[in-house]
Design a protein around this motif. Structure first.
Motif, short mmCIF file in Angstrom:
data_model
loop_
_atom_site.label_atom_id
_atom_site.label_comp_id
_atom_site.label_asym_id
_atom_site.label_seq_id
_atom_site.Cartn_x
_atom_site.Cartn_y
_atom_site.Cartn_z
N SER A 5 -1.35 -1.34 2.62
CA SER A 5 -1.35 -2.47 1.70
C SER A 5 -1.98 -2.08 0.38
O SER A 5 -1.48 -2.42 -0.70
N TRP A 298 -0.23 -10.60 3.82
CA TRP A 298 -0.69 -10.11 2.52
C TRP A 298 0.35 -10.20 1.41
O TRP A 298 0.09 -9.82 0.27
N TYR A 336 -5.07 -7.88 -1.21
CA TYR A 336 -5.86 -6.95 -0.40
C TYR A 336 -7.31 -7.37 -0.53
O TYR A 336 -7.92 -7.22 -1.59
#
Length: 374
Positions: A5, A298, A336
């Motif tokens: 990510s 996310w 994140y």
């Protein structure tokens, strides 16, 4: 997965560039009207909304040269107890500063040389909760000046100030905002030059009505008056306008959001050359809609479109007529931990696809905003 990510986030930031000045990557991807949602752009016109948002540091890099000084926008918002303050750099909405920057290149004398050195002081915001309402304010100054060996001075200055109140009432939460601006310039040499005009006022109102089941009805209203700063004796221009609309904001249990609404804007522009006034009325009707939905833990996907009908009538017969336009956008938010990256994706991706598939160089994003929540 967390490392992946982070790598994706950094990659998106490095390849994106901001080419849409004065447009949030979020609300521009949802139809182009931030008043129909709770967004950080709100408190530029409703300063009482500041306490709704978390402490954050944000930056919009790589604005094209010439659109804003220093080609970037940034800001910091901090809350403590019942107070909040913010400092922003190059935030859109300083009408006086924008008008002054546009007027200087053709003002004559030494004034065009000030256009490149004109800089806004950072915007200052302050809000405080008082009982069941929040009162907020904003001020931004723009100043430039020069002086030659004969002590003949040229100067330019703008002031933009705003106050606002957010308060719950029986029908829902009401947001009120009032903004005033002044812009002026003068030059002692080679002949005395002074400006006229350069004043204006905007009044904005919004009501957020809770209809249950995550649905909110949001009527909005805006009234404005402004005159451009011009050399005394030159053609003057003024605008009177009203903006009215109504939107629906529907939040789902999965944190998705549907936004739709209509906006009608009426503007009368009057120019006053020596030969007599010329008036042109522009009526713009816009229908818009947008939707965002979490794709995983996310990543959020967004898309929106708007259809606009514009009618122009008045003394300037060459411009009279009707035009229609359709626009669409899509984007994503990647997160994140406390870092958010909002991207307005390039429409070229739909037509050309990524470079690795089409062989055609296509910019990934036309607007990016990086935010750190602390």
């Amino acid at each position: 997965m967390k490392k992946l990510s982070l790598i994706i986030l950094m990659g998106l930031l490095l390849v994106a560039s901001s080419t849409v000045f004065a447009a949030s990557a979020r609300w521009n991807a949802l139809g182009g009207e931030h008043r129909f949602m709770l967004d950080t752009s709100n408190y530029a016109i409703y300063p009482g909304r500041m306490l709704q948002f978390a402490d954050a540091l944000w930056i919009i890099p790589n604005i094209p040269a010439g659109q804003v000084p220093d080609n970037m926008m940034s800001g910091l918002l901090v809350k403590k107890d019942d107070c909040a303050w913010a400092i922003h750099y190059n935030l859109p909405g300083a009408v006086g500063f924008t008008a002054l920057r546009a007027a200087l290149p053709t003002a004559g004398g030494n004034l065009p040389g000030l256009a490149g050195s004109l800089r806004p002081f950072p915007d200052l915001f302050l809000a405080k909760k008082m009982g069941d309402m929040t009162v907020g304010g904003r001020v931004v100054l723009g100043i430039a000046g020069s002086e030659n060996a004969l002590e003949e001075a040229a100067s330019a200055m703008s002031v933009d100030a705003a106050v606002g109140v957010t308060k719950p009432i029986a029908l829902g939460d009401v947001d009120l905002g009032a903004r005033v601006h002044m812009a002026s310039f003068s030059d002692d040499a080679p002949a005395a030059i002074a400006s006229t005009g350069g004043i204006g006022v905007n009044v904005d109102a919004r009501l957020i009505m809770d209809k249950g089941d995550g649905k909110k009805l949001i009527p909005v209203l805006g009234v404005r008056y402004s005159t451009d700063p011009v050399v005394d004796g030159a053609t003057e221009a003024s605008d009177i306008g009203v903006n009215i609309g109504c939107g629906v904001n529907k939040r789902g249990a999965d944190k998705s959001m549907l936004v739709t609404g209509v906006v009608l804007d009426v503007n009368m522009n009057t120019t006053s050359p020596p030969a007599g006034d010329v008036s042109v009325t522009t009526i713009t009707a816009t229908y818009l809609g947008g939707y965002e939905k979490p794709l995983n833990s996310w990543l959020i996907g967004r898309g929106g479109a708007s259809a606009t009908l514009t009618m122009v009538s008045g003394d300037n017969t060459a411009a009279n007529g009707k035009t229609a336009a359709f626009a669409y956008n899509f984007g994503v938010r990647a997160t994140y931990k406390k870092v958010l990256v909002d991207l307005l994706l390039s429409q070229g991706l739909l037509h050309n696809g990524p470079y690795v598939l089409s062989g055609t160089a296509t910019q990934l994003a036309t607007n990016v905003c990086l935010t750190y929540l602390f």
